[in-house]
Design an enzyme around this catalytic site. Sequence first.
Site, short mmCIF file in Angstrom:
data_model
loop_
_atom_site.label_atom_id
_atom_site.label_comp_id
_atom_site.label_asym_id
_atom_site.label_seq_id
_atom_site.Cartn_x
_atom_site.Cartn_y
_atom_site.Cartn_z
N GLU A 185 0.84 -1.21 0.00
CA GLU A 185 0.00 0.00 0.00
C GLU A 185 0.87 1.26 0.00
O GLU A 185 0.58 2.24 -0.68
CB GLU A 185 -0.92 0.00 1.23
CG GLU A 185 -1.97 -1.10 1.18
CD GLU A 185 -3.02 -0.98 2.28
OE1 GLU A 185 -4.06 -1.63 2.14
OE2 GLU A 185 -2.80 -0.25 3.28
N ALA A 233 8.13 17.15 2.22
CA ALA A 233 7.03 17.47 3.14
C ALA A 233 5.68 17.52 2.42
O ALA A 233 4.65 17.17 3.00
CB ALA A 233 7.29 18.81 3.82
N ARG A 272 -3.55 8.08 4.29
CA ARG A 272 -3.24 6.87 5.06
C ARG A 272 -3.43 7.03 6.57
O ARG A 272 -3.47 6.01 7.27
CB ARG A 272 -1.81 6.41 4.76
CG ARG A 272 -1.57 6.08 3.30
CD ARG A 272 -2.47 4.99 2.77
NE ARG A 272 -2.12 4.63 1.39
CZ ARG A 272 -2.73 3.68 0.70
NH1 ARG A 272 -3.71 2.99 1.23
NH2 ARG A 272 -2.37 3.42 -0.54
C1 LIG Z 1 -8.59 3.97 1.37
C2 LIG Z 1 -7.83 3.61 0.14
C3 LIG Z 1 -8.28 2.58 -0.67
C4 LIG Z 1 -7.59 2.22 -1.83
N1 LIG Z 1 -8.06 1.19 -2.61
C5 LIG Z 1 -7.38 0.86 -3.73
C6 LIG Z 1 -7.83 -0.21 -4.58
O1 LIG Z 1 -8.83 -0.84 -4.30
N2 LIG Z 1 -7.10 -0.52 -5.68
C7 LIG Z 1 -5.97 0.18 -6.02
O2 LIG Z 1 -5.35 -0.12 -7.05
N3 LIG Z 1 -5.52 1.19 -5.24
C8 LIG Z 1 -6.19 1.54 -4.13
N4 LIG Z 1 -5.72 2.55 -3.32
C9 LIG Z 1 -4.47 3.22 -3.71
C10 LIG Z 1 -4.76 4.55 -4.47
O3 LIG Z 1 -5.42 4.29 -5.70
C11 LIG Z 1 -3.45 5.30 -4.74
O4 LIG Z 1 -2.63 4.51 -5.56
C12 LIG Z 1 -2.69 5.65 -3.48
O5 LIG Z 1 -3.53 6.11 -2.48
C13 LIG Z 1 -1.63 6.70 -3.81
O6 LIG Z 1 -2.31 7.93 -4.03
P1 LIG Z 1 -1.81 8.98 -5.07
O7 LIG Z 1 -1.75 8.40 -6.45
O8 LIG Z 1 -2.64 10.22 -4.88
O9 LIG Z 1 -0.33 9.28 -4.49
P2 LIG Z 1 1.01 9.59 -5.28
O10 LIG Z 1 1.36 8.48 -6.18
O11 LIG Z 1 2.03 9.96 -4.25
O12 LIG Z 1 0.67 10.84 -6.15
C14 LIG Z 1 0.46 12.12 -5.53
C15 LIG Z 1 -0.30 13.00 -6.49
O13 LIG Z 1 0.54 13.24 -7.62
C16 LIG Z 1 -0.29 13.27 -8.79
N5 LIG Z 1 0.09 12.17 -9.67
C17 LIG Z 1 0.94 11.13 -9.36
N6 LIG Z 1 1.10 10.33 -10.41
C18 LIG Z 1 0.32 10.83 -11.40
C19 LIG Z 1 0.03 10.42 -12.71
N7 LIG Z 1 0.55 9.33 -13.26
N8 LIG Z 1 -0.81 11.17 -13.44
C20 LIG Z 1 -1.37 12.28 -12.94
N9 LIG Z 1 -1.17 12.72 -11.66
C21 LIG Z 1 -0.32 12.00 -10.92
C22 LIG Z 1 -1.74 13.14 -8.32
O14 LIG Z 1 -2.26 14.41 -8.07
C23 LIG Z 1 -1.58 12.39 -7.03
O15 LIG Z 1 -2.67 12.56 -6.13
C24 LIG Z 1 -6.40 2.91 -2.18
C25 LIG Z 1 -5.95 3.96 -1.36
C26 LIG Z 1 -6.65 4.30 -0.22
C27 LIG Z 1 -6.12 5.42 0.65
#
Ligand SMILES: Cc1cc2nc3c(=O)[nH]c(=O)nc-3n(C[C@H](O)[C@H](O)[C@H](O)COP(=O)(O)OP(=O)(O)OC[C@H]3O[C@@H](n4cnc5c(N)ncnc54)[C@H](O)[C@@H]3O)c2cc1C
Length: 230
Positions: free
Chosen positions: A80, A181, A191
Amino acid sequence: VNDEIKISLSDGSFVRLDDCMADDLSVVNAARISFKRISEDLTESDIGLINFLMKNRHGTPFEHSSFRFHVRAPIFVAREWFRHRAGWSYNEYSARYSKMEAEWFTPSPENIRTQIGKPGSYTFTRMPTHTSLESARIINQSNKNSYENYERLVEMGVAKELARTVLPVGMFTEFYATCNARSLMHFCTLRAAEEAQKEIRELAKAIEKIFSEIMPYTYNSYCNNGRQAP
Ligand SMILES: Cc1cc2nc3c(=O)[nH]c(=O)nc-3n(C[C@H](O)[C@H](O)[C@H](O)COP(=O)(O)OP(=O)(O)OC[C@H]3O[C@@H](n4cnc5c(N)ncnc54)[C@H](O)[C@@H]3O)c2cc1C
């Protein structure tokens, strides 16, 4: 090096701050380079600027503070965690090169829960004591059986990279995770929230506590602005 900053959980996980280059002052100085101005000490006006940046989602000045964590967690938590890409760097223990240790996650009986509701809006509640005890026993026994099979394969000379395929996601792993940060706040938003799985949530709260001690004004501003990363 901040060896003394280590938060251990009762399940065997921990977060240790290996090192950091982080403080509130670097946020305001990064922002004020626009006007070629530098603060030596954090003033009331600087604290106001941190709030302004947070509120208006000017996120880049927060990227100059970085934290390097050493984490021990079960593989299901690490999976995760590694989904957080932006602003994070990772290195992990290798089960190709090193033998996995006989250490796996077993929830304490009071943490055995059942889920109620629909996907996306589950609530979790405790189970009757006899069910919790039996569930914890099964989880522990299942991991033990798998580990014994793993050891047997290694003893037979099977390559570790192949022998490991019988190991479950409850096995403990260790990794280094470095983030800035801004990415740390985003991680905590997702998380440390109630919707996150308890086992990663507790580690996220440990990260949040360390963050709050090292960048207290940034942390307050993050909390006061809806816990949204800028
Ligand atoms: C409660 C919960 C349930 C979840 N359930 C599932 C699930 O069932 N299946 C599953 O696969 N995942 C699941 N996840 C994982 C979720 O889909 C994300 O992969 C994870 O939370 C990372 O979030 P993020 O992509 O915002 O973070 P980061 O990867 O750190 O990205 C941070 C931010 O950068 C930007 N960014 C990063 N990469 C890109 C990109 N390629 N294109 C455009 N913008 C980008 C976005 O604004 C993003 O919010 C879950 C997460 C949570 C918290």
